[in-house]
Write an enzyme that holds these catalytic residues in place. Structure first.
Site, PDB file in Angstrom:
ATOM      1  N   HIS A 222       0.878  -1.194   0.000  1.00  0.00           N
ATOM      2  CA  HIS A 222       0.000   0.000   0.000  1.00  0.00           C
ATOM      3  C   HIS A 222       0.904   1.228   0.000  1.00  0.00           C
ATOM      4  O   HIS A 222       1.497   1.573   1.019  1.00  0.00           O
ATOM      5  CB  HIS A 222      -0.898   0.005   1.237  1.00  0.00           C
ATOM      6  CG  HIS A 222      -1.857   1.154   1.272  1.00  0.00           C
ATOM      7  ND1 HIS A 222      -3.207   0.978   1.489  1.00  0.00           N
ATOM      8  CD2 HIS A 222      -1.686   2.488   1.117  1.00  0.00           C
ATOM      9  CE1 HIS A 222      -3.810   2.156   1.469  1.00  0.00           C
ATOM     10  NE2 HIS A 222      -2.895   3.094   1.248  1.00  0.00           N
TER      11      HIS A 222
ATOM     12  N   HIS B 158       1.597   5.367  -1.691  1.00  0.00           N
ATOM     13  CA  HIS B 158       1.221   6.545  -2.487  1.00  0.00           C
ATOM     14  C   HIS B 158       2.472   7.103  -3.149  1.00  0.00           C
ATOM     15  O   HIS B 158       3.366   7.593  -2.463  1.00  0.00           O
ATOM     16  CB  HIS B 158       0.569   7.603  -1.599  1.00  0.00           C
ATOM     17  CG  HIS B 158      -0.713   7.129  -0.995  1.00  0.00           C
ATOM     18  ND1 HIS B 158      -1.927   7.268  -1.629  1.00  0.00           N
ATOM     19  CD2 HIS B 158      -0.965   6.461   0.157  1.00  0.00           C
ATOM     20  CE1 HIS B 158      -2.880   6.729  -0.879  1.00  0.00           C
ATOM     21  NE2 HIS B 158      -2.322   6.222   0.210  1.00  0.00           N
TER      22      HIS B 158
ATOM     23  N   LYS C  99      -9.289  -0.389  -5.715  1.00  0.00           N
ATOM     24  CA  LYS C  99      -9.330   0.282  -4.413  1.00  0.00           C
ATOM     25  C   LYS C  99     -10.661   0.995  -4.209  1.00  0.00           C
ATOM     26  O   LYS C  99     -11.092   1.774  -5.057  1.00  0.00           O
ATOM     27  CB  LYS C  99      -8.181   1.297  -4.323  1.00  0.00           C
ATOM     28  CG  LYS C  99      -8.154   2.139  -3.051  1.00  0.00           C
ATOM     29  CD  LYS C  99      -7.719   1.348  -1.827  1.00  0.00           C
ATOM     30  CE  LYS C  99      -7.876   2.146  -0.536  1.00  0.00           C
ATOM     31  NZ  LYS C  99      -6.696   2.926  -0.197  1.00  0.00           N
TER      32      LYS C  99
ATOM     33  N   HIS D  78     -10.478   1.273   2.003  1.00  0.00           N
ATOM     34  CA  HIS D  78     -10.260   2.216   3.104  1.00  0.00           C
ATOM     35  C   HIS D  78     -11.441   2.016   4.040  1.00  0.00           C
ATOM     36  O   HIS D  78     -12.565   2.387   3.702  1.00  0.00           O
ATOM     37  CB  HIS D  78     -10.178   3.651   2.572  1.00  0.00           C
ATOM     38  CG  HIS D  78      -9.876   4.641   3.658  1.00  0.00           C
ATOM     39  ND1 HIS D  78      -8.662   5.289   3.773  1.00  0.00           N
ATOM     40  CD2 HIS D  78     -10.620   5.060   4.711  1.00  0.00           C
ATOM     41  CE1 HIS D  78      -8.681   6.063   4.848  1.00  0.00           C
ATOM     42  NE2 HIS D  78      -9.860   5.957   5.431  1.00  0.00           N
TER      43      HIS D  78
ATOM     44  N   HIS E 132      -4.571  -0.552   6.011  1.00  0.00           N
ATOM     45  CA  HIS E 132      -4.099   0.237   7.168  1.00  0.00           C
ATOM     46  C   HIS E 132      -5.017   0.128   8.392  1.00  0.00           C
ATOM     47  O   HIS E 132      -5.588   1.120   8.842  1.00  0.00           O
ATOM     48  CB  HIS E 132      -3.864   1.695   6.791  1.00  0.00           C
ATOM     49  CG  HIS E 132      -4.905   2.332   5.906  1.00  0.00           C
ATOM     50  ND1 HIS E 132      -6.244   2.328   6.194  1.00  0.00           N
ATOM     51  CD2 HIS E 132      -4.791   2.987   4.730  1.00  0.00           C
ATOM     52  CE1 HIS E 132      -6.894   2.968   5.236  1.00  0.00           C
ATOM     53  NE2 HIS E 132      -6.033   3.370   4.333  1.00  0.00           N
TER      54      HIS E 132
ATOM     55  N   ASP F  12       1.442   2.628   3.492  1.00  0.00           N
ATOM     56  CA  ASP F  12       0.621   3.837   3.323  1.00  0.00           C
ATOM     57  C   ASP F  12       1.505   5.082   3.396  1.00  0.00           C
ATOM     58  O   ASP F  12       1.040   6.138   3.829  1.00  0.00           O
ATOM     59  CB  ASP F  12      -0.514   3.898   4.350  1.00  0.00           C
ATOM     60  CG  ASP F  12      -1.609   4.870   3.941  1.00  0.00           C
ATOM     61  OD1 ASP F  12      -1.673   5.233   2.754  1.00  0.00           O
ATOM     62  OD2 ASP F  12      -2.393   5.285   4.820  1.00  0.00           O
TER      63      ASP F  12
HETATM   64  O1  DOR Z   1      -3.053   9.339   5.848  1.00  0.00           O
HETATM   65  C1  DOR Z   1      -3.490   9.053   4.730  1.00  0.00           C
HETATM   66  N1  DOR Z   1      -2.993   9.624   3.610  1.00  0.00           N
HETATM   67  N2  DOR Z   1      -4.478   8.183   4.655  1.00  0.00           N
HETATM   68  C2  DOR Z   1      -5.099   7.923   3.496  1.00  0.00           C
HETATM   69  O2  DOR Z   1      -6.017   7.151   3.498  1.00  0.00           O
HETATM   70  C3  DOR Z   1      -4.702   8.630   2.247  1.00  0.00           C
HETATM   71  C4  DOR Z   1      -3.339   9.135   2.316  1.00  0.00           C
HETATM   72  C5  DOR Z   1      -3.060  10.145   1.237  1.00  0.00           C
HETATM   73  O3  DOR Z   1      -3.293   9.852   0.063  1.00  0.00           O
HETATM   74  O4  DOR Z   1      -2.558  11.235   1.554  1.00  0.00           O
HETATM   75 ZN    ZN Z   2      -3.336   5.069   1.560  1.00  0.00          ZN
END
Ligand code: DOR
Ligand code: ZN
Length: 347
Positions: free
Chosen positions: A14, A16, A100, A137, A175, A248
């Site tokens: 997971h 970003h 997702k 989520h 998460h 995450d």
């Molecule tokens: O803390 C987070 N940041 N939780 C999420 O679900 C998304 C992520 C984000 O994309 O910034």
């Molecule tokens: Zn995330």
């Protein structure tokens, strides 16, 4: 005494990576230690279609440093208009590894997500048929529900009904942050798993709020009470197949974190493996670190474990930690665990 630990190269199930200048800045931080990562689709605009995932994959590959051996595992962002045929084609070609689900309004760039689960039922049926996992989520967005209760309420009001209506669908609760989620996942069959982040193994809500508000510890789902953190540590170090690493790691430039309305996300990509070694060592469970970071996730996603290895070294004296990385989008603060770190990944 210096300790060395050799592990299969880990997978981050997971992550970003963002886009543009931020992608360029953060991608090397994950590619340095991780062999693969499940890449979240919450860009602006989101990665909804197979065509968008193809284009995003090309941008990630173009941003990879020379010689990096890193494979992005792509995901699609589920909307109420998602076309089941498009999803099936993306899965059949090997382009995507999962879909997702963001409840609309739950987190960063989730406004295009799902409001009514009934409207995605046909896509979920198709995913069950073709064995494509749904990552979700797991928080309700109902304004009346307290933010610290949103995950637990989601289990009862969304996940239980979803399991009943789509028993064959493979589901990853992303998460997880509560003992209720740990118990719920344990009680399901092999179709269900959960990712656990590095920061939720380290933070409780006091770290976020006592002595001043710490914007770099604000993430979603928000960190809970200490008893929940302890349940997560127990789950991560248990060796149970249903729990595996998804960091995450969610970079935002500092100006958007240190802000009157700060963004959610902890940027843990640079030091995740060192911090996990610390957490597992504290539990006397270094022997289970590799299962959590490099075997159980791959196994759930039916991927062969990585053959390459990384070496973690424990030094007697604590190591200086990077405060920030500098990207063309702006500086991004690296997660500071608040304790001395003795571990590091070494070539
Ligand atoms: O803390 C987070 N940041 N939780 C999420 O679900 C998304 C992520 C984000 O994309 O910034
Ligand atoms: Zn995330």
């Amino acid at each position: 005494m210096t300790l060395r630990l050799i592990l299969r190269r880990p997978d981050d199930m997971h992550l970003h990576l963002r886009d543009g200048a931020m992608l360029q800045g953060v991608l090397p931080e994950s590619a340095r230690h991780f062999a693969r990562a499940l890449v979240m689709p919450n860009l602006v605009p989101p990665v909804v279609t197979a065509a968008q995932a193809t284009a995003y994959l090309a941008r990630i590959m173009a941003a990879l440093p020379e010689g990096a051996a890193f494979r992005p595992l792509m995901t699609l962002y589920l909307t109420e208009d998602t076309d089941p045929d498009d999803v099936a084609a993306a899965a059949a070609s090997g382009l995507v590894t999962a879909v997702k689900l963001y409840p609309a309004g739950a987190t960063t760039n989730s406004h295009g997500g799902v409001r009514d689960m009934a409207r995605v039922s046909a896509v979920l049926d198709r995913m069950a048929e073709i064995d494509l996992p749904l990552c979700l989520h797991g928080e309700v967005t109902t304004p009346e529900v307290d933010i610290f209760d949103r995950e637990a309420v989601f289990l009862d009001t969304v996940l239980d009904p979803l399991r009943r209506s789509h028993p064959a669908l493979r589901i990853v609760m992303e998460h997880i942050t509560t003992s209720q989620a740990v118990a719920w996942v344990r009680a399901q069959g092999p179709q269900v798993a959960a990712t656990i982040t590095t920061h939720h193994l380290i933070l409780n809500r006091n770290h976020l709020l006592v002595g001043g508000i710490r914007p770099h510890y604000y993430c979603l789902p928000v960190a809970k009470r200490e008893e929940h953190r302890a349940a997560l540590v127990a789950a991560a170090t248990s060796g149970e197949a249903c729990f595996f690493l998804g960091t995450d790691s969610a970079p935002h430039v500092d100006a958007l974190k240190e802000n009157a309305c700060g963004c959610a996300g902890c940027f843990t990509a640079p030091n995740t493996m060192a911090l996990l070694a610390h957490v597992f060592e504290n539990q006397g469970r270094l022997d289970r670190l590799e299962a959590f970071t490099s075997l159980q996730g791959a196994n759930y996603y039916r991927l062969a474990p990585n053959e390459a290895r990384i070496t973690l070294v424990r030094h007697d004296t604590p190591l200086a930690q990077p405060d920030q990385i500098f990207t063309e989008a702006g500086p991004v603060t690296v997660f500071n665990p608040g304790f001395p770190v003795h571990w590091q990944v070494e070539p």
